[in-house]
Scaffold this motif. Structure first.
Motif, short mmCIF file in Angstrom:
data_model
loop_
_atom_site.label_atom_id
_atom_site.label_comp_id
_atom_site.label_asym_id
_atom_site.label_seq_id
_atom_site.Cartn_x
_atom_site.Cartn_y
_atom_site.Cartn_z
N THR A 103 0.88 -1.17 -0.04
CA THR A 103 0.00 0.02 0.04
C THR A 103 0.83 1.29 0.07
N ALA A 104 2.14 0.99 0.12
CA ALA A 104 3.13 2.30 0.44
C ALA A 104 3.52 2.79 -1.30
N GLU A 163 -7.93 5.28 -4.34
CA GLU A 163 -7.15 6.70 -3.77
C GLU A 163 -6.06 6.60 -3.24
N VAL A 164 -5.09 7.58 -3.64
CA VAL A 164 -3.82 7.58 -3.01
C VAL A 164 -3.81 8.84 -2.14
N TYR A 188 7.10 12.72 -3.43
CA TYR A 188 5.45 12.34 -2.80
C TYR A 188 5.68 10.97 -1.84
N SER A 189 4.89 11.06 -0.76
CA SER A 189 4.92 9.91 -0.04
C SER A 189 3.39 9.67 0.23
N GLY A 190 2.77 8.35 0.08
CA GLY A 190 1.31 8.13 0.41
C GLY A 190 1.05 6.80 0.64
N MET A 191 -0.20 6.69 0.71
CA MET A 191 -0.80 5.29 0.98
C MET A 191 -1.86 4.79 -0.07
N ASN A 238 9.06 23.80 2.39
CA ASN A 238 7.76 23.52 1.34
C ASN A 238 7.25 22.18 1.34
N SER A 239 6.21 22.00 1.82
CA SER A 239 5.48 20.65 1.94
C SER A 239 3.85 20.84 2.03
N GLY A 240 3.35 19.78 1.93
CA GLY A 240 2.12 19.65 2.28
C GLY A 240 1.26 18.46 1.63
N GLY A 241 0.12 18.37 1.59
CA GLY A 241 -0.66 17.04 1.42
C GLY A 241 -1.27 16.92 0.04
N PHE A 242 -1.46 15.71 -0.52
CA PHE A 242 -2.13 15.49 -1.80
C PHE A 242 -3.09 14.34 -1.65
N VAL A 243 -3.98 14.20 -2.70
CA VAL A 243 -5.00 12.94 -2.74
C VAL A 243 -5.33 12.95 -4.36
#
Length: 132
Positions: free
Chosen positions: A62-63, A92-93, A82-85, A103-108
């Motif tokens: 899932t990584a 959806e990731v 980018y790093s997510g699940m 400088n960072s933030g979230g994403f979907v």
């Protein structure tokens, strides 16, 4: 594609942060856990219509990890990490992005998933539709 979490396909996403909130479209290909592809996003600064980037990374279970490398359009030529699940349905990731420690933030990002029956029904409807 036997693993629903395989990232191959078209993804619609949004990243957020202190300086910019923007949508994107990613076209990804996964083979053996290696991921590559491209990203297109509008340029909210108006320098160019569309900013483009290449993607290179991995998925392990899932990584999900990848680097988005801008091509220089719109004055952007830096890398974004980018790093997510990915969820169990493979639709959806979500996670975090980072350029540097400031400088960072979230994403979907999401993709639509269709069953073979749904695709067959859509094809039948297209064939039955009147020609104009």
């Amino acid at each position: 594609m036997s693993d629903k979490r395989d990232l191959t396909g078209v993804w619609y996403g949004r990243y957020t942060g202190d300086y910019e909130d923007n949508g994107f479209i990613a076209l990804l290909n996964e083979q053996g856990g290696a991921v590559d592809g491209s990203v297109s996003e509008r340029d909210p600064n108006g320098i160019v219509d569309i900013r483009r980037a290449s993607v290179s990374g991995t998925r392990d279970g899932t990584a999900v990890r990848f680097v988005k490398q801008y091509d220089g359009s719109g004055g952007f030529d830096h890398a974004v990490f980018y790093s997510g699940m990915i969820d169990g349905d493979g639709t959806e990731v979500s996670g975090r992005w980072q350029i540097d420690r400031y400088n960072s933030g979230g994403f979907v990002m999401t993709r639509e998933s269709f069953t073979a029956d749904e695709l067959a029904e859509e094809r039948e409807a297209e064939l039955d539709a009147p020609v104009r």
